[in-house]
Design a protein around this motif. Sequence first.
Motif, short mmCIF file in Angstrom:
data_model
loop_
_atom_site.label_atom_id
_atom_site.label_comp_id
_atom_site.label_asym_id
_atom_site.label_seq_id
_atom_site.Cartn_x
_atom_site.Cartn_y
_atom_site.Cartn_z
N SER A 3 0.82 -1.20 0.00
CA SER A 3 0.00 0.00 0.00
C SER A 3 0.86 1.26 0.00
CB SER A 3 -0.92 0.02 1.22
OG SER A 3 -1.60 1.25 1.30
N PRO A 4 0.57 2.21 -0.91
CA PRO A 4 1.28 3.50 -0.91
C PRO A 4 0.54 4.58 -0.15
CG PRO A 4 0.05 3.29 -2.94
CD PRO A 4 -0.28 2.04 -2.12
N VAL A 5 -0.57 4.23 0.51
CA VAL A 5 -1.44 5.23 1.13
C VAL A 5 -0.72 6.00 2.23
CG1 VAL A 5 -3.56 5.59 2.44
CG2 VAL A 5 -3.53 3.95 0.54
N ALA B 201 1.90 8.27 0.81
CA ALA B 201 1.26 9.39 0.09
C ALA B 201 0.81 10.47 1.06
CB ALA B 201 0.08 8.87 -0.72
N TRP C 83 8.01 6.93 -1.83
CA TRP C 83 6.66 6.71 -2.37
C TRP C 83 6.71 6.33 -3.85
CZ3 TRP C 83 4.33 9.62 -6.28
CH2 TRP C 83 2.98 9.32 -6.52
N VAL D 46 5.13 2.94 -5.61
CA VAL D 46 4.12 2.87 -6.66
C VAL D 46 4.70 2.27 -7.94
CG1 VAL D 46 2.75 4.77 -5.72
CG2 VAL D 46 4.56 5.28 -7.37
N THR E 276 -2.16 7.55 -6.14
CA THR E 276 -2.38 6.63 -5.02
C THR E 276 -3.79 6.07 -5.05
OG1 THR E 276 -0.78 7.84 -3.65
CG2 THR E 276 -2.34 6.41 -2.51
N GLN F 107 -4.05 3.41 -7.75
CA GLN F 107 -3.47 2.13 -7.37
C GLN F 107 -4.33 1.42 -6.32
OE1 GLN F 107 0.71 1.91 -6.51
NE2 GLN F 107 1.16 2.18 -8.70
N SER F 108 -4.90 2.17 -5.40
CA SER F 108 -5.78 1.56 -4.41
C SER F 108 -7.00 0.94 -5.08
CB SER F 108 -6.21 2.59 -3.37
OG SER F 108 -5.11 3.06 -2.63
#
Length: 274
Positions: A51-53, A56, A128, A132, A252, A255-256
């Motif tokens: 997860s990049p959340v 981000a 980040w 991603v 982000t 991607q989510s």
Amino acid sequence: MLCSLCGTRPVGSADVRCAVCAGAADAGRGRAWAGSPGWAPASPRLDQLRSPVGLAKAVCVLLGAVAVADVLSIAAGVHSRMLLADGLDGGFLSVDEGAWTRADQLYRLAGLLQAYTLLATAVVFLVWMRRVRRNAEVFDPSAHSMRPGWAVGAWFVPIGVLWLPYRVASGVWAASVPVEGDGRRPAAPRGLLNAWWAALIVDKLLSQGAGRFYADAETGDEIVRGLDMVAVCDALDIGAAVLAILFVRRLTAMQSRRAHLGPVPAVPRPVQAH
């Protein structure tokens, strides 16, 4: 606690992933996709998504700090300019030395704050970007013209920094577009991506020129002109930071959403006649 892969759903009772991502990982290892007969995973490595959340959010906060530092720099520069401009009526030497020293120190302090916030932002942004880019490799390895290591390395290539990071970001953007129900990926508008990159390059080039002019200024008129140029560049930097926040949030979210969809149906390939 949120899923370590998609970052959008709560984890299962005995895993660090949600039920959807855990199912995708199982499908990637050759097991059946639960509840979806006939569906095949988009990639056999969906369990490698991260997860990049969280990153981000950190990047966006730091970009906000950069914008605040720019505002403080503009304010300090305007104060210095007004003080100097008033003294130019009777000559540069008529400026109160103590007042000018304090104004100059305040301006330099604002510059240091800009440098430190920018450095911290750059470090987290690269982490980040690496995250991603690795996810995008899982989504679609064919969407990239450069290897994953360039997600960081491209920013350190002299002259090449003007376009190589954009090529990396462009591939990540294309690979992260959520697929449709039939497994095909629609074209993604690139207006935000292009606007962010154009603002970044223009700001970088103009800031370097303005900084050199101000550093080499000797007369009062030159210093005033240099302060004006730097203030304009600081304003451009604020605009670039806002566009960067929008870019980070949009990519982000893409991607989510792509991770949330999980496996997609395989797209049939045309049979070539022999």
